[in-house]
Design a protein around this motif. Structure first.
Motif, PDB file in Angstrom:
ATOM      1  N   GLU A  41       0.817  -1.204   0.000  1.00 30.45           N
ATOM      2  CA  GLU A  41       0.000   0.000   0.000  1.00 30.45           C
ATOM      3  C   GLU A  41       0.862   1.270   0.000  1.00 30.45           C
ATOM      4  OE1 GLU A  41      -4.148   1.289   2.261  1.00 30.45           O
ATOM      5  OE2 GLU A  41      -2.592   0.223   3.378  1.00 30.45           O
ATOM      6  N   ALA A  42       2.101   1.172   0.496  1.00 35.33           N
ATOM      7  CA  ALA A  42       2.984   2.346   0.530  1.00 35.33           C
ATOM      8  C   ALA A  42       3.309   2.814  -0.882  1.00 35.33           C
ATOM      9  CB  ALA A  42       4.265   2.019   1.287  1.00 35.33           C
ATOM     10  N   LEU A  43       3.733   1.895  -1.730  1.00 33.19           N
ATOM     11  CA  LEU A  43       4.060   2.267  -3.103  1.00 33.19           C
ATOM     12  C   LEU A  43       2.801   2.643  -3.873  1.00 33.19           C
ATOM     13  CD1 LEU A  43       6.384   2.619  -5.042  1.00 33.19           C
ATOM     14  CD2 LEU A  43       6.150   0.222  -5.703  1.00 33.19           C
ATOM     15  N   ASP A  44       1.691   1.980  -3.592  1.00 33.90           N
ATOM     16  CA  ASP A  44       0.422   2.346  -4.233  1.00 33.90           C
ATOM     17  C   ASP A  44       0.051   3.787  -3.887  1.00 33.90           C
ATOM     18  OD1 ASP A  44       0.307  -0.230  -5.196  1.00 33.90           O
ATOM     19  OD2 ASP A  44      -1.108  -0.936  -3.670  1.00 33.90           O
ATOM     20  N   PHE A  45       0.256   4.159  -2.617  1.00 32.33           N
ATOM     21  CA  PHE A  45      -0.081   5.521  -2.194  1.00 32.33           C
ATOM     22  C   PHE A  45       0.798   6.545  -2.913  1.00 32.33           C
ATOM     23  CE2 PHE A  45       0.876   9.240   0.346  1.00 32.33           C
ATOM     24  CZ  PHE A  45      -0.381   9.719   0.659  1.00 32.33           C
ATOM     25  N   LEU A  46       2.113   6.312  -2.967  1.00 30.93           N
ATOM     26  CA  LEU A  46       3.007   7.256  -3.612  1.00 30.93           C
ATOM     27  C   LEU A  46       2.695   7.404  -5.097  1.00 30.93           C
ATOM     28  CD1 LEU A  46       6.372   6.240  -1.908  1.00 30.93           C
ATOM     29  CD2 LEU A  46       4.945   8.231  -1.385  1.00 30.93           C
ATOM     30  N   THR A  47       2.340   6.292  -5.731  1.00 34.48           N
ATOM     31  CA  THR A  47       1.980   6.340  -7.155  1.00 34.48           C
ATOM     32  C   THR A  47       0.700   7.140  -7.362  1.00 34.48           C
ATOM     33  OG1 THR A  47       3.040   4.179  -7.504  1.00 34.48           O
ATOM     34  CG2 THR A  47       1.478   4.932  -9.174  1.00 34.48           C
ATOM     35  N   ALA A  48      -0.275   6.914  -6.507  1.00 36.53           N
ATOM     36  CA  ALA A  48      -1.535   7.653  -6.613  1.00 36.53           C
ATOM     37  C   ALA A  48      -1.339   9.126  -6.294  1.00 36.53           C
ATOM     38  CB  ALA A  48      -2.573   7.040  -5.687  1.00 36.53           C
ATOM     39  N   GLU A  92      -0.426   7.848   6.779  1.00 31.54           N
ATOM     40  CA  GLU A  92       0.033   7.610   8.146  1.00 31.54           C
ATOM     41  C   GLU A  92       0.272   6.123   8.403  1.00 31.54           C
ATOM     42  OE1 GLU A  92       0.604   9.836  10.500  1.00 31.54           O
ATOM     43  OE2 GLU A  92      -0.194  11.689   9.641  1.00 31.54           O
ATOM     44  N   ARG A  93      -0.620   5.290   7.888  1.00 34.36           N
ATOM     45  CA  ARG A  93      -0.562   3.845   8.152  1.00 34.36           C
ATOM     46  C   ARG A  93       0.451   3.123   7.268  1.00 34.36           C
ATOM     47  NH1 ARG A  93      -5.371   2.922   6.712  1.00 34.36           N
ATOM     48  NH2 ARG A  93      -4.983   2.140   4.610  1.00 34.36           N
ATOM     49  N   GLY A 129      15.800   5.901  -0.799  1.00 32.22           N
ATOM     50  CA  GLY A 129      14.731   6.540  -1.555  1.00 32.22           C
ATOM     51  C   GLY A 129      13.772   5.524  -2.144  1.00 32.22           C
ATOM     52  N   LEU A 130      12.479   5.731  -1.890  1.00 33.49           N
ATOM     53  CA  LEU A 130      11.421   4.920  -2.500  1.00 33.49           C
ATOM     54  C   LEU A 130      10.530   5.856  -3.288  1.00 33.49           C
ATOM     55  CD1 LEU A 130       9.775   2.331  -2.922  1.00 33.49           C
ATOM     56  CD2 LEU A 130       8.609   2.815  -0.742  1.00 33.49           C
ATOM     57  N   GLU A 131      10.456   5.642  -4.595  1.00 36.27           N
ATOM     58  CA  GLU A 131       9.658   6.453  -5.496  1.00 36.27           C
ATOM     59  C   GLU A 131       8.857   5.522  -6.396  1.00 36.27           C
ATOM     60  OE1 GLU A 131      12.181   9.233  -7.548  1.00 36.27           O
ATOM     61  OE2 GLU A 131      13.496   9.490  -5.795  1.00 36.27           O
ATOM     62  N   PRO A 132       7.819   6.029  -7.049  1.00 38.42           N
ATOM     63  CA  PRO A 132       7.024   5.160  -7.916  1.00 38.42           C
ATOM     64  C   PRO A 132       7.841   4.448  -8.988  1.00 38.42           C
ATOM     65  CG  PRO A 132       5.829   7.183  -7.488  1.00 38.42           C
ATOM     66  CD  PRO A 132       7.197   7.358  -6.894  1.00 38.42           C
ATOM     67  N   GLU A 133       8.941   5.076  -9.441  1.00 41.55           N
ATOM     68  CA  GLU A 133       9.727   4.470 -10.520  1.00 41.55           C
ATOM     69  C   GLU A 133      11.141   4.087 -10.092  1.00 41.55           C
ATOM     70  OE1 GLU A 133      10.977   8.558 -10.145  1.00 41.55           O
ATOM     71  OE2 GLU A 133       8.996   7.660 -10.258  1.00 41.55           O
ATOM     72  N   ARG A 134      11.476   4.268  -8.813  1.00 48.65           N
ATOM     73  CA  ARG A 134      12.859   3.998  -8.417  1.00 48.65           C
ATOM     74  C   ARG A 134      12.949   3.629  -6.939  1.00 48.65           C
ATOM     75  NH1 ARG A 134      17.481   8.536  -9.206  1.00 48.65           N
ATOM     76  NH2 ARG A 134      16.149   9.618  -7.688  1.00 48.65           N
ATOM     77  N   LEU A 135      13.895   2.729  -6.660  1.00 54.24           N
ATOM     78  CA  LEU A 135      14.215   2.321  -5.285  1.00 54.24           C
ATOM     79  C   LEU A 135      15.732   2.276  -5.187  1.00 54.24           C
ATOM     80  CD1 LEU A 135      13.511   1.128  -2.476  1.00 54.24           C
ATOM     81  CD2 LEU A 135      13.412  -1.125  -3.581  1.00 54.24           C
ATOM     82  N   ALA A 185      10.744  -3.169  -2.469  1.00 57.50           N
ATOM     83  CA  ALA A 185      10.630  -2.641  -1.104  1.00 57.50           C
ATOM     84  C   ALA A 185       9.446  -3.237  -0.366  1.00 57.50           C
ATOM     85  CB  ALA A 185      10.488  -1.118  -1.141  1.00 57.50           C
ATOM     86  N   CYS A 186       8.513  -3.806  -1.111  1.00 59.85           N
ATOM     87  CA  CYS A 186       7.288  -4.355  -0.528  1.00 59.85           C
ATOM     88  C   CYS A 186       7.296  -5.876  -0.509  1.00 59.85           C
ATOM     89  CB  CYS A 186       6.071  -3.843  -1.312  1.00 59.85           C
ATOM     90  SG  CYS A 186       6.040  -2.051  -1.520  1.00 59.85           S
TER      91      CYS A 186
END
Length: 221
Positions: free
Chosen positions: A12-19, A37-38, A106-112, A193-194
């Motif tokens: 859900e973390a990467l899903d949130f950043l992408t959204a 937060e979660r 760094g965790l980003e939608p297109e890069r880790l 990362a997930c």
């Protein structure tokens, strides 16, 4: 390796950043703040706790973790989007030195990515760095960079020419043309990362980068 109870970020973390990247506005963020937060903030705090402990064990130095704010400072930027659609974390070694290297995540939608080094060397520290590079310590740095794992990405020199008073054909011209030095390990897919046991892979990346940190944090020989 012992992940200290933290294995990986939730999907859900990467899903949130992408959204967030697609909906970078205050209304959307307010509606989804509980998810942030979660799924992002709380796991990031757990990640910091574990990584800080391991880095202190690895280096023998106290470290100060910092989770960078999700709110952007837009005062002097043309880009007025209010949020950072990424998770960036630093772990700075506490020695009192202005040039002390840090560790980065760094965790980003297109890069880790995971990294270490110094982003900017200022006048006195830059002069000292160049003096080290020109001498025996520079030979050692060149060797250790050459011995880093093949997947380590080393930052590029900022200057086109070797600065005075060093010769343009100096055997370590590449290092002398730098005003910073960082090394990075880029993961193949941010979704790693997930995945289970990501913490172990992240710590292994830091171990692979440790020679760069050690050189930068060691007094000249």
């Amino acid at each position: 390796m012992d992940g200290g109870g933290f294995s990986h970020f939730p999907g859900e973390a990467l899903d949130f950043l992408t959204a967030l990247r697609a909906n970078n506005n205050r209304d959307w963020f307010t509606e989804n703040k509980a998810v942030y937060e979660r799924a992002v903030k709380a796991p990031a705090e757990d990640f910091c706790r574990v990584v800080t402990g391991r880095l202190e064990e690895m280096t023998g130095l106290p470290h100060r973790p910092k989770i960078f704010r999700i709110h952007r400072d837009v005062r002097f930027s043309r880009d007025k989007t209010p949020y950072n659609a990424h998770l960036h974390i630093s772990f700075m070694a506490e020695t009192g030195s202005t040039s002390q290297p840090g560790w980065y995540f760094g965790l980003e939608p297109e890069r880790l990515t995971a990294g270490t080094g110094v982003f900017e060397l200022y006048k006195g520290d830059l002069d000292a760095f160049r003096a080290r590079v020109a001498g025996k310590d520079g030979e050692r740095l060149a060797r250790l960079i050459g011995q880093l794992p093949a997947d380590v990405r080393v930052s590029k020199p900022e200057l086109k020419r070797v600065p005075q008073p060093y010769a343009a054909d100096h055997p370590r011209a590449d290092l002398l043309r730098r005003k910073s030095l960082t090394g990075w390990m880029d993961f193949a897919n941010p979704r790693e990362a997930c995945e289970s046991r990501f913490m172990d892979r992240c710590l292994a990346a830091f171990i692979g980068l440790k020679p760069v940190f050690d050189w930068l944090s060691t007094a000249p020989r």
